[in-house]
Every structure is written in structure tokens, then in C-alpha cells.
Design an enzyme around this catalytic site. Structure first.
Site, PDB file in Angstrom:
ATOM      1  N   PHE A 124      -5.726  10.561  -0.876  1.00  0.00           N
ATOM      2  CA  PHE A 124      -4.312  10.690  -1.225  1.00  0.00           C
ATOM      3  C   PHE A 124      -4.152  10.302  -2.687  1.00  0.00           C
ATOM      4  O   PHE A 124      -5.116   9.917  -3.359  1.00  0.00           O
ATOM      5  CB  PHE A 124      -3.443   9.805  -0.329  1.00  0.00           C
ATOM      6  N   GLY A 125      -2.949  10.393  -3.195  1.00  0.00           N
ATOM      7  CA  GLY A 125      -2.694  10.002  -4.577  1.00  0.00           C
ATOM      8  C   GLY A 125      -3.501  10.828  -5.557  1.00  0.00           C
ATOM      9  O   GLY A 125      -3.508  12.059  -5.507  1.00  0.00           O
ATOM     10  N   TYR A 126      -4.195  10.134  -6.443  1.00  0.00           N
ATOM     11  CA  TYR A 126      -4.957  10.797  -7.507  1.00  0.00           C
ATOM     12  C   TYR A 126      -6.393  11.102  -7.091  1.00  0.00           C
ATOM     13  O   TYR A 126      -7.197  11.542  -7.926  1.00  0.00           O
ATOM     14  CB  TYR A 126      -4.965   9.918  -8.760  1.00  0.00           C
ATOM     15  N   GLY A 183      -4.209   3.221   7.691  1.00  0.00           N
ATOM     16  CA  GLY A 183      -5.553   3.312   7.132  1.00  0.00           C
ATOM     17  C   GLY A 183      -5.990   2.001   6.510  1.00  0.00           C
ATOM     18  O   GLY A 183      -7.137   1.574   6.681  1.00  0.00           O
ATOM     19  N   ASP A 240      -1.960  -4.421  -4.048  1.00  0.00           N
ATOM     20  CA  ASP A 240      -1.245  -3.507  -4.932  1.00  0.00           C
ATOM     21  C   ASP A 240      -2.297  -2.798  -5.757  1.00  0.00           C
ATOM     22  O   ASP A 240      -3.253  -3.433  -6.238  1.00  0.00           O
ATOM     23  CB  ASP A 240      -0.260  -4.262  -5.828  1.00  0.00           C
TER      24      ASP A 240
END
Length: 211
Positions: free
Chosen positions: A165-167, A20, A82
Site C-alpha cells: 500500500f502507499g508508496y 495487518g 508512525d
């Protein structure tokens, strides 16, 4: 490792296996560098890059570690990022520990559950947060550029949405009523921290390719 052992026509490598992210970077660079074809922007997937230890205490520092390693190993312009979530009342945490906040790297459900528990007594006006991304660009001759993108918003008390995804299911960007997980990929790209950082770095990619 030489550039020819990666891909004879490759000009930019993204230090990530995330498809992605690769497609997003290709779309952004297509606007900034019209002469650069998608095939000339490759990811580190399938390339035997050396393992790096992300031991820096900032997003910028960890992005640079990855980009430096990729540029050195491939002889290409290297881009790395990051990113993470910074919550106001937690003093900017989880920050660089976002992906392993619960102690298990990449366990989104556990990370979200822990964050919700930590914020359980925090009322809505004080649930501000921001997604942060640092994008690093490193050339084989040692030139380095690091730029930051942010997406500000607030955190819900329960997740909504199946995308992202994630939060993302907990995060509502400023100006939105939907969570990041309820936005389309295109809508998210347009306002996301990573999209902003990649767009900022794209002009510098064009300059280095032409130099």
C-alpha cells in the site's frame, strides 16, 4: 476504561485499527515472548479510545502520542507506530505528511502521482529514499521507549506491483530488483522499516511484562 473492559486476558494493545499491523506484531511478539498468546495482543479496533491529534513534527513524537493515549485508556502496555517515506532530494519529505502528501489523507494514487511529478526531472542515481518507522512502547505507569527502523532504497519512475500500500509500488529496497509491492508479505516483513522497529521493541515488551 479498565483492562477488563477491553479483554480480561489482554496484556498488550496496539494503537491501530490496521489488522495487518496487528498480525505482524503478534508474530514478532510470539518469538520474543513465547508465553504471550495472540489473543493477549489486541488492537484498538472496537475499543473506544479517545481521539488524539498527531501534532508532533517527528515520527517518534506522533507514535508516543498514540501509545500514551492507549496505555492511559486501557491500563495495558501500549504499542504504536508512525511511519512514512523520506526522499533524499526532497530533504526528507514527505516524511510525517506521507499519508496526506497530495492533500487527501490516505489517497495512495494521488500521493504517488504527486511524488512522481515532483521527481520527474530527477535521474535514477539521485532517487534515493527510505521508509522510516518509529515504534513507541508505553506502560500504564509511564515508562516509555521509542525505537526506529528504516528500509533504504530508490524510487522508480512508474509503479509496479499489486501488493502493499502507499508508496510501495514505487519503492525498490536496496538489494532488490522488485518493488515493495512485488514482494510477498513475509519477504516484506523481513526487511521492512516497521518489521525492524517492531522487532526492536519486542524485547522491551518482554522485559516490561516480566517486571
Amino acid at each position: 476504561m479498565s483492562v477488563h473492559s477491553v479483554n480480561g486476558g489482554a496484556r498488550v494493545v496496539l494503537a491501530s485499527h490496521n489488522t495487518g499491523k496487528l498480525e505482524e506484531l503478534r508474530r514478532i511478539l510470539a518469538d520474543a515472548v513465547p508465553s504471550l498468546t495472540p489473543e493477549q495482543v489486541v488492537s484498538s479496533a472496537g475499543i473506544a479510545l479517545p481521539d488524539v491529534v498527531e501534532d508532533q513534527v517527528t515520527f517518534e513524537g506522533n507514535a508516543l502520542i498514540k501509545a500514551r493515549a492507549a496505555a492511559s485508556a486501557t491500563g495495558l502496555l501500549a504499542v504504536a507506530d508512525d511511519s512514512g517515506l523520506a526522499v533524499d532530494v526532497l530533504g526528507g519529505s514527505p516524511g510525517i505528511f506521507s499519508a496526506r502528501w497530495s492533500g487527501r489523507h490516505g489517497d495512495d494514487a494521488a500521493n504517488n502521482a504527486l511524488l512522481l511529478a515532483q521527481l520527474s526531472d530527477i535521474a535514477d542515481p539521485h532517487r534515493g529514499a527510505r521508509f522510516v518507522c518509529a515504534a513507541a512502547l508505553v506502560s500504564p505507569d509511564g515508562r516509555e521507549i521509542v525505537l526506529r527502523g528504516e528500509m533504504t532504497g530508490r524510487l522508480l519512475t512508474a509503479g509496479r506491483g499489486e501488493g502493499g500500500f502507499g508508496y510501495d509500488p514505487l519503492f525498490v529496497p536496496d538489494g532488490e530488483t522488485r518493488t515493495s509491492a512485488e514482494l510477498t508479505a513475509a519477504e516484506k516483513d523481513a526487511i521492512s522499516h516497521r518489521g525492524k522497529a517492531f522487532r526492536a521493541i519486542a524485547g522491551h515488551v518482554a522485559e516490561l511484562l516480566e517486571s
